[in-house]
Design a protein around this motif. Structure first.
Motif, PDB file in Angstrom:
ATOM      1  N   ASN A 115       0.835  -1.187   0.000  1.00  0.00           N
ATOM      2  CA  ASN A 115       0.000   0.000   0.000  1.00  0.00           C
ATOM      3  C   ASN A 115       0.877   1.246   0.000  1.00  0.00           C
ATOM      4  OD1 ASN A 115      -1.420   2.244   1.763  1.00  0.00           O
ATOM      5  ND2 ASN A 115      -3.057   1.002   0.864  1.00  0.00           N
ATOM      6  N   GLU A 118       1.014   3.184   3.243  1.00  0.00           N
ATOM      7  CA  GLU A 118       1.787   2.473   4.259  1.00  0.00           C
ATOM      8  C   GLU A 118       3.282   2.674   4.022  1.00  0.00           C
ATOM      9  OE1 GLU A 118       0.568  -1.574   4.077  1.00  0.00           O
ATOM     10  OE2 GLU A 118      -1.393  -1.221   5.012  1.00  0.00           O
ATOM     11  N   GLU A 121       4.108   6.227   5.101  1.00  0.00           N
ATOM     12  CA  GLU A 121       4.050   6.333   6.557  1.00  0.00           C
ATOM     13  C   GLU A 121       5.292   5.740   7.213  1.00  0.00           C
ATOM     14  OE1 GLU A 121       1.355   4.715  10.316  1.00  0.00           O
ATOM     15  OE2 GLU A 121       0.533   4.617   8.292  1.00  0.00           O
ATOM     16  N   ARG A 122       5.800   4.689   6.634  1.00  0.00           N
ATOM     17  CA  ARG A 122       6.981   4.031   7.202  1.00  0.00           C
ATOM     18  C   ARG A 122       8.163   4.991   7.270  1.00  0.00           C
ATOM     19  NH1 ARG A 122       8.910  -1.007   3.885  1.00  0.00           N
ATOM     20  NH2 ARG A 122       6.711  -1.535   4.259  1.00  0.00           N
TER      21      ARG A 122
END
Length: 276
Positions: A115, A118, A121-122
């Motif tokens: 995603n 995701e 965000e990491r």
């Protein structure tokens, strides 16, 4: 064409000859090079390496590689750079490769089945901020970070009473501005400013004799977009001003603008679109 008296046209003529199987004049040896499936080409002139576009403009990926240095290009090999996607699939089919009929990737190919949010965000995390109606200043909701949103975005805002569109972003205050009256024409502009300009091999304003303060270029600000024409000017503060021949949408500060020679055959470099 380039501004009068500019020597950029001769640069284009000198470094870009018709491509063939031996389009690299002094090819790097395999043990010292990176072999990549990116749809790009490499050209040499006087031992200088230039990043060139491919015959298939839809699959050309020079915009992804526009932050490479000339040295990195000299140690890169693009074995499928001269091929259209259909030809690559035909060869893969003849070789009975499992990827011969795989659908084209529509995302970031090296991420695989992950995603996008995701992945972002990491590396960037989350930071809550307001979603503000552009016309009224009213706070309509909250977001998890401006870096998750792009100009013109409609989905993923989770606001009632829409449709709502992202109109602009304040990265200093982490504010997303939205509007229901999104007018694509009103969002178009015919100029942009670039900072932190990176030239791959030659800086056309410094490395080419008798260059003028303005040069004609082609450019793109999105992948899988046709090259557009404009005039690029160097400014005293080391930024660059691009005057487009036609208005375009999607000019988003923080994204990159990629610059090409007037014939669109050589990728000169790229710079970050500035907030100005």
């Amino acid at each position: 064409s380039v501004t009068q008296n500019s020597s950029l046209p001769s640069l284009c003529k000198r470094v870009h000859s018709p491509c063939s199987n031996n389009y690299i004049a002094n090819p790097p040896t395999p043990h010292s090079s990176l072999l990549t499936p990116h749809s790009s080409l490499e050209n040499t002139e006087d031992s200088q390496y230039f990043l060139a576009t491919t015959p298939d403009p839809v699959k050309d990926q020079t915009d992804f590689l526009a932050q490479l240095t000339g040295l990195q290009v000299s140690h890169s090999m693009f074995p499928i750079g001269t091929m259209a996607k259909g030809e690559v699939r035909r060869i893969a089919e003849e070789a009975k490769l499992p990827s011969a009929h795989r659908k084209d990737s529509q995302g970031i190919c090296f991420l695989g089945k992950i995603n996008y949010n995701e992945f972002i965000e990491r590396f960037l995390g989350k930071q809550e901020g307001p979603i503000v109606e552009l016309e009224t200043g009213k706070i309509l909701g909250r977001h998890q970070g401006f870096w998750f949103h792009t100009i013109g975005q409609r989905k993923g805002l989770y606001l009632s009473g829409g449709p709502w569109f992202v109109i602009k972003k304040d990265i200093e205050q982490n504010i997303i501005y939205v509007s229901r009256g999104y007018d694509p024409e009103a969002q178009k502009q015919d100029w942009l400013v670039m900072r932190d300009m990176h030239w791959i091999t030659l800086d056309p304003f410094k490395d080419i004799p008798n260059i003028q303060s303005q040069i004609s270029v082609k450019f793109k600000i999105r992948h899988v977009a046709e090259l557009r024409t404009g005039t690029l000017s160097a400014r005293p503060d080391s930024s660059y001003y691009l005057q487009m021949d036609e208005k375009t949408n999607g000019v988003a500060p923080g994204q990159f603008c990629v610059v090409y020679t007037p014939d669109g055959k050589i990728c000169l470099g790229s710079g970050e679109i500035a907030w100005e």
